[in-house]
Motif scaffolding. Sequence first.
Motif, PDB file in Angstrom:
ATOM      1  N   LEU B  19       0.914  -1.274  -0.035  1.00  0.00           N
ATOM      2  CA  LEU B  19       0.060  -0.210  -0.058  1.00  0.00           C
ATOM      3  C   LEU B  19       0.917   1.035  -0.107  1.00  0.00           C
ATOM      4  O   LEU B  19       0.430   2.173  -0.265  1.00  0.00           O
ATOM      5  CB  LEU B  19      -0.541   0.081   1.677  1.00  0.00           C
ATOM      6  CG  LEU B  19      -1.850  -0.491   1.110  1.00  0.00           C
ATOM      7  CD1 LEU B  19      -3.263  -0.531   2.162  1.00  0.00           C
ATOM      8  CD2 LEU B  19      -2.668  -0.320  -0.200  1.00  0.00           C
ATOM      9  N   GLY B 131     -10.121  -4.396   8.741  1.00  0.00           N
ATOM     10  CA  GLY B 131     -10.443  -2.992   7.526  1.00  0.00           C
ATOM     11  C   GLY B 131     -11.301  -2.164   7.973  1.00  0.00           C
ATOM     12  O   GLY B 131     -11.373  -1.385   7.441  1.00  0.00           O
ATOM     13  N   ILE B 132     -12.309  -2.630   8.553  1.00  0.00           N
ATOM     14  CA  ILE B 132     -13.363  -1.429   9.248  1.00  0.00           C
ATOM     15  C   ILE B 132     -13.276  -0.085   9.679  1.00  0.00           C
ATOM     16  O   ILE B 132     -12.224  -0.844  11.215  1.00  0.00           O
ATOM     17  CB  ILE B 132     -14.643  -2.100  10.294  1.00  0.00           C
ATOM     18  CG1 ILE B 132     -14.898  -3.567   9.165  1.00  0.00           C
ATOM     19  CG2 ILE B 132     -16.117  -1.644  10.191  1.00  0.00           C
ATOM     20  CD1 ILE B 132     -15.843  -4.554   9.936  1.00  0.00           C
ATOM     21  N   PRO B 133     -13.362   0.128   9.464  1.00  0.00           N
ATOM     22  CA  PRO B 133     -13.008   2.163   9.993  1.00  0.00           C
ATOM     23  C   PRO B 133     -14.199   2.035  11.731  1.00  0.00           C
ATOM     24  O   PRO B 133     -15.616   1.893  10.584  1.00  0.00           O
ATOM     25  CB  PRO B 133     -13.734   3.005   9.589  1.00  0.00           C
ATOM     26  CG  PRO B 133     -13.694   2.522   7.744  1.00  0.00           C
ATOM     27  CD  PRO B 133     -14.110   1.338   8.084  1.00  0.00           C
ATOM     28  N   LEU B 300      -5.072  -7.239   2.751  1.00  0.00           N
ATOM     29  CA  LEU B 300      -4.736  -5.407   2.353  1.00  0.00           C
ATOM     30  C   LEU B 300      -5.992  -5.047   3.297  1.00  0.00           C
ATOM     31  O   LEU B 300      -6.071  -3.916   3.963  1.00  0.00           O
ATOM     32  CB  LEU B 300      -5.007  -5.438   0.736  1.00  0.00           C
ATOM     33  CG  LEU B 300      -4.354  -5.866   0.026  1.00  0.00           C
ATOM     34  CD1 LEU B 300      -4.564  -6.194  -1.242  1.00  0.00           C
ATOM     35  CD2 LEU B 300      -3.431  -4.570   0.563  1.00  0.00           C
ATOM     36  N   PRO B 301      -7.270  -5.409   3.666  1.00  0.00           N
ATOM     37  CA  PRO B 301      -7.668  -5.249   4.423  1.00  0.00           C
ATOM     38  C   PRO B 301      -7.250  -4.352   5.992  1.00  0.00           C
ATOM     39  O   PRO B 301      -7.718  -3.472   6.567  1.00  0.00           O
ATOM     40  CB  PRO B 301      -8.594  -5.663   5.099  1.00  0.00           C
ATOM     41  CG  PRO B 301      -9.029  -6.688   4.034  1.00  0.00           C
ATOM     42  CD  PRO B 301      -7.761  -7.147   3.379  1.00  0.00           C
ATOM     43  N   SER B 304      -5.174  -1.737   5.048  1.00  0.00           N
ATOM     44  CA  SER B 304      -6.020  -0.254   4.935  1.00  0.00           C
ATOM     45  C   SER B 304      -5.512   0.451   5.847  1.00  0.00           C
ATOM     46  O   SER B 304      -5.983   1.354   5.872  1.00  0.00           O
ATOM     47  CB  SER B 304      -7.059  -0.462   4.250  1.00  0.00           C
ATOM     48  OG  SER B 304      -8.093   0.244   4.107  1.00  0.00           O
ATOM     49  N   PHE B 307      -2.750   1.968   6.916  1.00  0.00           N
ATOM     50  CA  PHE B 307      -2.501   3.167   6.521  1.00  0.00           C
ATOM     51  C   PHE B 307      -2.700   4.094   6.690  1.00  0.00           C
ATOM     52  O   PHE B 307      -2.644   5.567   6.793  1.00  0.00           O
ATOM     53  CB  PHE B 307      -2.107   2.966   4.756  1.00  0.00           C
ATOM     54  CG  PHE B 307      -1.522   3.775   3.538  1.00  0.00           C
ATOM     55  CD1 PHE B 307      -0.276   3.638   3.699  1.00  0.00           C
ATOM     56  CD2 PHE B 307      -2.342   4.931   3.453  1.00  0.00           C
ATOM     57  CE1 PHE B 307      -0.085   3.998   2.087  1.00  0.00           C
ATOM     58  CE2 PHE B 307      -2.109   5.761   2.568  1.00  0.00           C
ATOM     59  CZ  PHE B 307      -0.757   5.499   2.123  1.00  0.00           C
ATOM     60  N   GLY B 308      -4.235   4.062   7.047  1.00  0.00           N
ATOM     61  CA  GLY B 308      -5.302   5.184   7.346  1.00  0.00           C
ATOM     62  C   GLY B 308      -4.801   6.004   9.001  1.00  0.00           C
ATOM     63  O   GLY B 308      -4.332   6.938   9.574  1.00  0.00           O
TER      64      GLY B 308
END
Lengths: 413, 413
Positions: B19, B131-133, B300-301, B304, B307-308
Amino acid sequence: MASIAVLGYGTVGTGITELITKNRERFKKITGEELKISSILVRDIEKHREKVYSNLLTNNIEDIFRKSVDIVVEVMGGIDPAYEYIKRALKLKKHVVTANKDLIAEHGKELLDLADKNGVTLNFEASVGGGIPILKPLMECLIGNEIKNIKAILNGTTNFILTKMDKEDLSYEDALKEAQQLGFAEANPESDVLGYDAARKLSILSTIAYNEKLNWRDIVTEGITQIDKEDFKYARAHGYNIKLLAISSREEDKIYAAVKPVMVKNNSQLGKVENELNAIVLEGDAVGKVLFTGKGAGMLPTASSVFGDITDIIQNKNKKVLRFNEKEASVQKYWNNSSSWFVRIKTKARIEVMCSIAGDFENCHIFSKYATNPGEVVALVKCKSEDFLSSKINKLLELPYVHEIKRFSIIEN
Amino acid sequence: MASIAVLGYGTVGTGITELITKNRERFKKITGEELKISSILVRDIEKHREKVYSNLLTNNIEDIFRKSVDIVVEVMGGIDPAYEYIKRALKLKKHVVTANKDLIAEHGKELLDLADKNGVTLNFEASVGGGIPILKPLMECLIGNEIKNIKAILNGTTNFILTKMDKEDLSYEDALKEAQQLGFAEANPESDVLGYDAARKLSILSTIAYNEKLNWRDIVTEGITQIDKEDFKYARAHGYNIKLLAISSREEDKIYAAVKPVMVKNNSQLGKVENELNAIVLEGDAVGKVLFTGKGAGMLPTASSVFGDITDIIQNKNKKVLRFNEKEASVQKYWNNSSSWFVRIKTKARIEVMCSIAGDFENCHIFSKYATNPGEVVALVKCKSEDFLSSKINKLLELPYVHEIKRFSIIEN
């Protein structure tokens, strides 16, 4: 001490003042800052005399800026005079929080540029999805993703009406009447039922997601006013529900965006979102699909998002710059993908029409069992693109024995 | 230029480096900062020789800190040596991002205090919900709410196993085997199937939501290993599905928290969350219920979310302070509310047992139609509290003719 001026003391304005009062102590503990309401702008002071903060009322915008104020919260709605007031606030280097989707869809770029130029923040979480946290999660948590597409229910009024039509077999007119009686629809419901409200929200969401300015007027927008009981009968018989979806997707340098009634599987994530709830599914290249559901409107849900925006400003003063891209999106009218459609063709010449459509589409399933109306051909067709479907429909409409054609796109998940 | 050291080059570590590489340009456009990977810590350099960043590998933690580094990303998992490395990084005033739920559940308070003391940030969005915000939306967007309760599916492995058992009528053992073959369950699946993983995540989420330190060991935790095909048969017959739910709620100064298999309505929001997906429902006093769904694990989730977190640090350097409250939560074993339960009582003396339970509960519906096993009484009971149910069950178990009792709580929405 953070001083807040509130423009508007209607439903959302009342919710905001309530949340500020209720959270004052807890907020101080968490952020170290004290929240103070400096003044509240209303049109008619007499009308609000009985409210909690009646001592802070003014009907003169000059009073708002005369006092020391850090954050201006705009919850009046509509373009005028909110647009002028917000510009003025930003030029005076006040941070601004707004719940105004009409204004952000129309003037978002200009206002964000103005905020940036003046070193202040303009936040608008409540403008899309009401109480659902969606813009901040999209912009911050999912920043490592390229967003591939958005599928959402962004208008609570129409979702309420469609739920009533589905569950209680009401006509559109009766369901609208009930929504109006319950306060879920306005006396003039046009902006909701014709899909404009959803299109404005979709333009805000898509502009951020794809980082290209998407004009809401470029979005193909179809409302729910033409949907009848028969449509629901056909949908139900095949396990579908009808939802007003706001859809956009990015394919290479093109963006496809539309607001339209769609048949979705009854038991799919969006098919099950009922009444006034909103829901947003984002698909990112890293995270996959993420779904957010909650109340898309209402006093306290909207105030919840506005309060989050206020906190964001207090905790990150001057740190973050959001701007809409200069680049205008090339918005496509049609989705260039193979897709399934439900069509209803009003005609006396059923055999001719059936032969015609059976020959032209990749797949064509004629509903004989449920087609109770003898003057109608009802079918489920599959075709290589929406463009193809549209030209086929136009050709059919040229035939003297075809009177009217209605179509819904079908989404399986 | 933001320099990032990555501890661990397994699945998530690989996702993160991917990413960072992919987003480099876009990220610079948005934030003005350039991302650079300074070094990657692995145990065995030879094992990773073929990977993209093999030139940055080291097996010596000293090398990590010898180079200039702004953010340390810990994706090794486990407590040791991650715990020591993160403490070291924080003391050296490096920001830290971790996906390590075990570590945050165990030492979150100490590490956040250490970060605060050193003026740096510790972010851990990926530790709950993959991966869930969820943590940022909860802490920032929903800050105006008092969170009343949480209902969540926080473990993808068990949700995958339960989905297989439900859809394909597999035994627990066969479903586990399939999950292991597909890489959804580990060779030693204990932490997942006994509910510990979900309990750790629930403790993190609840500690933030209620602002009281909740020790994961205080959470009543029951896994899925005792669930059999018959349970699913009974559930299905009444429109229920069985899910491993992580539940907590605040009532006045008490917090109730549990991880346990629960019967939920098949067509409810949580009942429809399938396979390895996670879902979290938060209920706030202003916003009402908000649901978040997405992939709770995977390369990747998870990357993600990490990375946030990295972006959050770069955009808000030193601005935000999150600390877990000193105050330890008073965690309740039982929910003190009227509730419904599904019970299966193994006994040869069916009549006696039926009379006994029919007399004692507020409501008692005995399943005769579906109870295929003659040595068993199956019933749906309603009672005024979980405490009451437990003492009743204990009394029944003292009877010589009652051999075993199994129970599931029932949640209607």
